[in-house]
Motif scaffolding. Structure first.
Motif, PDB file in Angstrom:
ATOM      1  N   GLU A  50       1.268  -1.258   0.211  1.00  0.00           N
ATOM      2  CA  GLU A  50       0.028   0.320  -0.221  1.00  0.00           C
ATOM      3  C   GLU A  50       0.993   1.223   0.362  1.00  0.00           C
ATOM      4  N   GLN A  51       0.447   1.744  -0.557  1.00  0.00           N
ATOM      5  CA  GLN A  51       0.888   4.011  -1.430  1.00  0.00           C
ATOM      6  C   GLN A  51       0.611   5.056   0.011  1.00  0.00           C
ATOM      7  N   SER A  52       1.330   5.609  -0.036  1.00  0.00           N
ATOM      8  CA  SER A  52       0.079   6.423   0.288  1.00  0.00           C
ATOM      9  C   SER A  52       1.020   7.926   0.342  1.00  0.00           C
ATOM     10  N   PRO A  53       0.734   9.116  -0.154  1.00  0.00           N
ATOM     11  CA  PRO A  53      -0.485   9.425  -0.801  1.00  0.00           C
ATOM     12  C   PRO A  53      -0.561   9.001  -1.889  1.00  0.00           C
ATOM     13  N   GLN A  54      -2.138   8.677  -2.176  1.00  0.00           N
ATOM     14  CA  GLN A  54      -2.518   8.406  -3.701  1.00  0.00           C
ATOM     15  C   GLN A  54      -1.357   9.439  -4.715  1.00  0.00           C
ATOM     16  N   SER A  55      -1.732  10.790  -4.288  1.00  0.00           N
ATOM     17  CA  SER A  55      -1.179  11.626  -5.040  1.00  0.00           C
ATOM     18  C   SER A  55      -1.008  13.349  -4.177  1.00  0.00           C
ATOM     19  N   LEU A  56       0.376  14.193  -4.796  1.00  0.00           N
ATOM     20  CA  LEU A  56       0.698  14.762  -4.482  1.00  0.00           C
ATOM     21  C   LEU A  56       1.026  15.558  -5.411  1.00  0.00           C
ATOM     22  N   ILE A  57       1.334  17.122  -5.108  1.00  0.00           N
ATOM     23  CA  ILE A  57       1.262  17.896  -5.878  1.00  0.00           C
ATOM     24  C   ILE A  57       2.495  19.318  -4.690  1.00  0.00           C
ATOM     25  N   ILE A  58       3.639  19.933  -5.182  1.00  0.00           N
ATOM     26  CA  ILE A  58       4.816  19.990  -4.783  1.00  0.00           C
ATOM     27  C   ILE A  58       5.324  21.222  -5.611  1.00  0.00           C
ATOM     28  N   VAL A  81       7.195  -4.664  -4.038  1.00  0.00           N
ATOM     29  CA  VAL A  81       8.209  -5.827  -3.213  1.00  0.00           C
ATOM     30  C   VAL A  81       8.492  -7.468  -3.431  1.00  0.00           C
ATOM     31  N   SER A  82       9.046  -7.740  -3.276  1.00  0.00           N
ATOM     32  CA  SER A  82       9.495  -9.456  -3.750  1.00  0.00           C
ATOM     33  C   SER A  82       9.294 -10.344  -2.979  1.00  0.00           C
ATOM     34  N   HIS A  83       8.851 -11.449  -2.651  1.00  0.00           N
ATOM     35  CA  HIS A  83       8.521 -12.010  -1.969  1.00  0.00           C
ATOM     36  C   HIS A  83       8.751 -13.890  -2.275  1.00  0.00           C
ATOM     37  N   PHE A  84       9.059 -14.685  -1.449  1.00  0.00           N
ATOM     38  CA  PHE A  84       8.750 -15.653  -1.868  1.00  0.00           C
ATOM     39  C   PHE A  84       8.007 -17.187  -1.947  1.00  0.00           C
ATOM     40  N   ASN A  85       6.889 -17.290  -2.493  1.00  0.00           N
ATOM     41  CA  ASN A  85       5.817 -18.250  -2.814  1.00  0.00           C
ATOM     42  C   ASN A  85       6.497 -19.314  -2.516  1.00  0.00           C
ATOM     43  N   ALA A  86       5.289 -20.322  -2.238  1.00  0.00           N
ATOM     44  CA  ALA A  86       5.372 -21.513  -1.615  1.00  0.00           C
ATOM     45  C   ALA A  86       6.324 -22.637  -2.710  1.00  0.00           C
ATOM     46  N   GLY A  87       6.613 -22.310  -3.792  1.00  0.00           N
ATOM     47  CA  GLY A  87       7.132 -23.275  -5.296  1.00  0.00           C
ATOM     48  C   GLY A  87       8.561 -22.828  -4.933  1.00  0.00           C
ATOM     49  N   ASN A  88       8.797 -21.439  -3.218  1.00  0.00           N
ATOM     50  CA  ASN A  88      10.014 -20.936  -3.432  1.00  0.00           C
ATOM     51  C   ASN A  88      10.723 -20.137  -4.367  1.00  0.00           C
ATOM     52  N   ASN A  89       9.800 -19.326  -5.318  1.00  0.00           N
ATOM     53  CA  ASN A  89       9.961 -18.773  -6.032  1.00  0.00           C
ATOM     54  C   ASN A  89       9.737 -17.620  -5.644  1.00  0.00           C
ATOM     55  N   ARG A  90      10.470 -16.050  -6.397  1.00  0.00           N
ATOM     56  CA  ARG A  90      10.129 -14.590  -6.078  1.00  0.00           C
ATOM     57  C   ARG A  90       8.740 -14.432  -6.563  1.00  0.00           C
ATOM     58  N   LYS A  91       8.220 -13.821  -5.991  1.00  0.00           N
ATOM     59  CA  LYS A  91       7.406 -13.045  -7.283  1.00  0.00           C
ATOM     60  C   LYS A  91       7.533 -12.008  -6.509  1.00  0.00           C
ATOM     61  N   LEU A  92       7.318 -10.809  -7.182  1.00  0.00           N
ATOM     62  CA  LEU A  92       6.335  -9.790  -7.496  1.00  0.00           C
ATOM     63  C   LEU A  92       4.810  -8.730  -6.898  1.00  0.00           C
ATOM     64  N   ILE A  93       5.497  -8.177  -6.236  1.00  0.00           N
ATOM     65  CA  ILE A  93       4.078  -7.370  -5.577  1.00  0.00           C
ATOM     66  C   ILE A  93       4.042  -6.410  -5.543  1.00  0.00           C
ATOM     67  N   TRP A  94       2.945  -5.309  -6.988  1.00  0.00           N
ATOM     68  CA  TRP A  94       3.002  -4.146  -6.936  1.00  0.00           C
ATOM     69  C   TRP A  94       2.102  -3.178  -6.491  1.00  0.00           C
ATOM     70  N   GLY A  95       2.904  -1.822  -5.936  1.00  0.00           N
ATOM     71  CA  GLY A  95       1.694  -1.109  -5.212  1.00  0.00           C
ATOM     72  C   GLY A  95       1.189  -0.021  -6.172  1.00  0.00           C
ATOM     73  N   LEU A  96       0.444   0.676  -5.555  1.00  0.00           N
ATOM     74  CA  LEU A  96      -0.533   1.282  -7.512  1.00  0.00           C
ATOM     75  C   LEU A  96      -0.036   2.823  -7.590  1.00  0.00           C
ATOM     76  N   GLY A  97       0.362   2.932  -6.654  1.00  0.00           N
ATOM     77  CA  GLY A  97       2.228   4.417  -6.533  1.00  0.00           C
ATOM     78  C   GLY A  97       1.297   5.285  -6.415  1.00  0.00           C
ATOM     79  N   THR A  98       2.448   6.217  -6.384  1.00  0.00           N
ATOM     80  CA  THR A  98       1.609   7.710  -6.123  1.00  0.00           C
ATOM     81  C   THR A  98       1.937   8.979  -7.336  1.00  0.00           C
ATOM     82  N   SER A  99       1.150   9.167  -7.495  1.00  0.00           N
ATOM     83  CA  SER A  99       1.028  10.225  -8.604  1.00  0.00           C
ATOM     84  C   SER A  99       1.738  11.986  -8.230  1.00  0.00           C
ATOM     85  N   LEU A 100       2.845  12.178  -8.460  1.00  0.00           N
ATOM     86  CA  LEU A 100       3.249  12.978  -7.347  1.00  0.00           C
ATOM     87  C   LEU A 100       3.579  14.903  -8.748  1.00  0.00           C
ATOM     88  N   GLY A 101       3.218  15.599  -8.612  1.00  0.00           N
ATOM     89  CA  GLY A 101       2.985  16.465  -9.476  1.00  0.00           C
ATOM     90  C   GLY A 101       3.994  17.285  -9.274  1.00  0.00           C
TER      91      GLY A 101
END
Lengths: 115, 115
Positions: free
Chosen positions: B5-13, B92-112
């Motif tokens: 989970e990523q925060s904030p969803q969007s940001l303007i600076i 984030v990369s983790h090991f699954n049941a088969g000891n293979n690495r899998k990637l879990i992607w966040g939805l991202g933060t949109s920066l302006g």
């Protein structure tokens, strides 16, 4: 400057039509990934090849999607028949290694719109 | 359930200001964490990768931190530039049941970044 290339960059088609997307990985890379990206779901892994062999296609709807690597320089993702819910950006990425630690280099994506 | 989970969803600076983006994960067992930058209309580009034992890693004006105990990471951008306007995705990369690495992607933060 080695890059992943994808064709076409944009595709508009009607529901029920076949769609084929192509990817040329960076020369020498041995892993290829296909992703789908939507605003709601973010990036989803569809398929993963190592040394041209499919290792993981659990994220791919099997009834309509298929992914292949006819040779080391070409990966294809096919949708048949296409549906409006398939509208998304499809990314191909390549890497070197296959351990899961390697950096993935992404192509520019194919923007697909199914009417 | 493995989630990122990523925060904030969007940001303007304003240009020249600093900002910090957050990433919280519930992925286990943990392998590594990456931050990607995705410019509009392009594929993601890797900024940093950190393993369990690394607390901080820098790439120019980008500094990523990792607290493996609290399962939190942050990406700090110093002296922002207009070209920093993009989506920043935590993976984030983790090991699954088969000891293979899998990637879990966040939805991202949109920066302006505005001038």
């Amino acid at each position: 400057d080695a890059r992943v290339t994808q064709t076409p960059r944009h595709k508009v088609t009607e529901m029920g039509q076949e769609v084929t997307m192509r990817c040329q990985p960076i020369l020498g890379h041995n892993t290829v990934f296909w992703y789908r990206q939507t605003m709601m779901q973010g990036l989803e892994l569809l398929a993963y090849f190592r040394n041209r062999a499919p290792l993981d296609d659990s994220g791919m709807p099997k009834d309509r999607f298929s992914a292949e690597m006819p040779d080391a320089t070409l990966a294809t993702l096919k949708i048949q028949p296409s549906e409006p819910r398939d509208s998304a950006v499809y990314f191909c990425a390549s890497g070197l290694g296959g351990t899961g630690q390697e950096t993935q280099y992404f192509g520019p994506g194919t923007r697909l719109l199914v009417l | 359930k493995n989630q990122v989970e990523q925060s904030p969803q969007s940001l303007i600076i304003l240009e020249g200001k600093n900002c910090t983006l957050q990433c919280n994960y519930t992925v286990s067992p943990f392998s590594n964490l990456r931050w990607y930058k995705q410019d509009t209309g392009r594929g993601p580009v890797s900024l940093t990768i950190m393993t369990f034992s690394e607390n901080t890693k820098s790439n120019g004006r980008y500094t990523a931190t990792l607290d493996a105990d609290t399962k939190q990471s942050s990406l700090h951008i110093t002296a922002s530039q207009l070209s920093d306007s993009a989506s920043y995705i935590c993976v984030v990369s983790h090991f699954n049941a088969g000891n293979n690495r899998k990637l879990i992607w966040g939805l991202g933060t949109s920066l302006g970044v505005n001038p």
